[in-house]
Design a protein around this motif. Sequence first.
Motif, short mmCIF file in Angstrom:
data_model
loop_
_atom_site.label_atom_id
_atom_site.label_comp_id
_atom_site.label_asym_id
_atom_site.label_seq_id
_atom_site.Cartn_x
_atom_site.Cartn_y
_atom_site.Cartn_z
N GLY A 146 0.81 -1.21 0.00
CA GLY A 146 0.00 0.00 0.00
C GLY A 146 0.84 1.26 0.00
N PHE A 147 1.83 1.31 0.91
CA PHE A 147 2.64 2.52 1.06
C PHE A 147 4.06 2.12 1.40
CE2 PHE A 147 4.45 6.22 3.03
CZ PHE A 147 3.86 7.28 2.38
N HIS A 148 5.03 2.66 0.65
CA HIS A 148 6.45 2.37 0.88
C HIS A 148 7.24 3.67 0.82
CE1 HIS A 148 10.37 0.36 0.45
NE2 HIS A 148 10.61 1.27 -0.47
N LEU A 149 8.05 3.92 1.84
CA LEU A 149 8.88 5.12 1.88
C LEU A 149 10.26 4.70 2.34
CD1 LEU A 149 9.26 8.27 1.92
CD2 LEU A 149 8.52 8.15 4.29
N GLU A 150 11.28 4.94 1.52
CA GLU A 150 12.63 4.55 1.92
C GLU A 150 13.55 5.76 1.98
OE1 GLU A 150 15.13 3.02 -1.88
OE2 GLU A 150 13.34 1.85 -1.44
N GLN A 151 14.55 5.64 2.82
CA GLN A 151 15.55 6.68 3.02
C GLN A 151 14.90 8.03 3.30
OE1 GLN A 151 18.56 6.85 0.00
NE2 GLN A 151 18.96 4.66 0.08
N GLY A 152 14.03 8.06 4.27
CA GLY A 152 13.36 9.31 4.60
C GLY A 152 13.45 9.62 6.08
N ASN A 153 13.25 10.89 6.42
CA ASN A 153 13.14 11.27 7.82
C ASN A 153 12.21 12.47 7.93
OD1 ASN A 153 14.70 13.77 7.59
ND2 ASN A 153 16.49 12.47 7.36
N GLN A 154 11.68 12.65 9.12
CA GLN A 154 10.77 13.74 9.43
C GLN A 154 9.56 13.76 8.52
OE1 GLN A 154 13.35 17.14 9.20
NE2 GLN A 154 14.23 16.75 11.22
N ASN A 155 9.02 12.57 8.21
CA ASN A 155 7.84 12.45 7.38
C ASN A 155 6.63 12.16 8.27
OD1 ASN A 155 9.06 12.56 4.62
ND2 ASN A 155 10.21 10.84 5.46
N VAL A 156 5.45 12.63 7.86
CA VAL A 156 4.24 12.47 8.66
C VAL A 156 3.15 11.85 7.80
CG1 VAL A 156 2.44 13.67 9.94
CG2 VAL A 156 4.80 14.47 10.09
N LEU A 157 2.56 10.75 8.31
CA LEU A 157 1.36 10.17 7.70
C LEU A 157 0.24 10.33 8.72
CD1 LEU A 157 3.71 8.51 6.22
CD2 LEU A 157 1.89 6.91 5.74
N SER A 158 -0.85 10.95 8.31
CA SER A 158 -1.94 11.22 9.23
C SER A 158 -3.27 10.94 8.55
CB SER A 158 -1.87 12.68 9.68
OG SER A 158 -2.96 13.01 10.49
N LEU A 159 -4.03 10.06 9.12
CA LEU A 159 -5.38 9.76 8.63
C LEU A 159 -5.40 9.27 7.19
CD1 LEU A 159 -7.23 12.81 10.22
CD2 LEU A 159 -7.07 10.49 11.14
N VAL A 160 -4.41 8.50 6.80
CA VAL A 160 -4.39 7.87 5.48
C VAL A 160 -4.91 6.45 5.66
CG1 VAL A 160 -3.01 7.14 3.50
CG2 VAL A 160 -2.48 9.29 4.67
N ASP A 161 -5.99 6.11 5.00
CA ASP A 161 -6.63 4.81 5.13
C ASP A 161 -6.04 3.86 4.08
OD1 ASP A 161 -8.33 2.78 5.82
OD2 ASP A 161 -10.10 3.67 4.90
N VAL A 162 -5.39 2.79 4.54
CA VAL A 162 -4.81 1.80 3.63
C VAL A 162 -5.57 0.49 3.83
CG1 VAL A 162 -2.73 0.56 2.95
CG2 VAL A 162 -2.55 2.92 3.77
N GLU A 163 -6.29 0.04 2.80
CA GLU A 163 -7.16 -1.12 2.93
C GLU A 163 -6.81 -2.21 1.92
OE1 GLU A 163 -11.20 0.03 2.41
OE2 GLU A 163 -11.09 1.64 3.88
N ASN A 164 -6.98 -3.44 2.35
CA ASN A 164 -6.93 -4.62 1.50
C ASN A 164 -5.59 -4.85 0.82
OD1 ASN A 164 -9.60 -5.16 2.11
ND2 ASN A 164 -10.35 -3.91 0.43
N TYR A 165 -4.51 -4.42 1.45
CA TYR A 165 -3.18 -4.70 0.94
C TYR A 165 -2.52 -5.74 1.84
CZ TYR A 165 -2.59 -1.12 -2.63
OH TYR A 165 -2.68 -0.37 -3.77
N ASP A 166 -1.81 -6.68 1.23
CA ASP A 166 -0.97 -7.61 1.96
C ASP A 166 0.40 -6.95 2.03
OD1 ASP A 166 0.35 -9.72 3.09
OD2 ASP A 166 0.38 -10.94 1.29
N VAL A 167 0.72 -6.32 3.17
CA VAL A 167 1.92 -5.50 3.29
C VAL A 167 2.99 -6.30 4.03
CG1 VAL A 167 2.89 -3.35 4.21
CG2 VAL A 167 0.57 -3.40 3.30
#
Length: 167
Positions: A146-167
């Motif tokens: 659903g969501f992949h973030l690499e080599q990051g810092n100071q990132n914010v995820l807020s109220l993001v709905d991730v459904e039906n993914y095999d993560v």
Amino acid sequence: LVYCGSEAALTIGDAAATSFTYFNRVEELEISITPAGPNAVGLLLGPQLYGDLCRIRITSQNQFPHDTNQQVGLLTRGGDLARHSFGAYVNWWGCQVSGRFKRGVWMTADGSGWGFNSCLFQGGAIVYASLTPTPEAAPAGYGYTGFHLEQGNQNVLSLVDVENYDV
């Protein structure tokens, strides 16, 4: 925007990560990549100092089996080591990625440089429409992200709905 090709439906910035753009804002856009090739990308963001995505909707209803489906909803590339630039500083406001993507949001440094700093993902959804009748019926190693973030810092995820993914 209806896209039938095999690469990116819309590319913003330098996709090769050799330079970066200063600011881009895209809002109220719907991208449908159906029918499209198994490697199609809805929206590709190259390195940039700031990028705003507001109420973007990216969809795919491809019929590729799980082993050939390589489609990505939102793909971002990292920065350039020589220029000491980070990847996209992305602000996501209420966007949606839905359908049969292998990767909903994929933010990668991709071996080309540095990752992502100070990205904000606020609201919206990443929803996968399974190729199988139920998540339990998916083959082993289905691997949809659903969501992949690499080599990051100071990132914010807020109220993001991730459904039906095999993560």
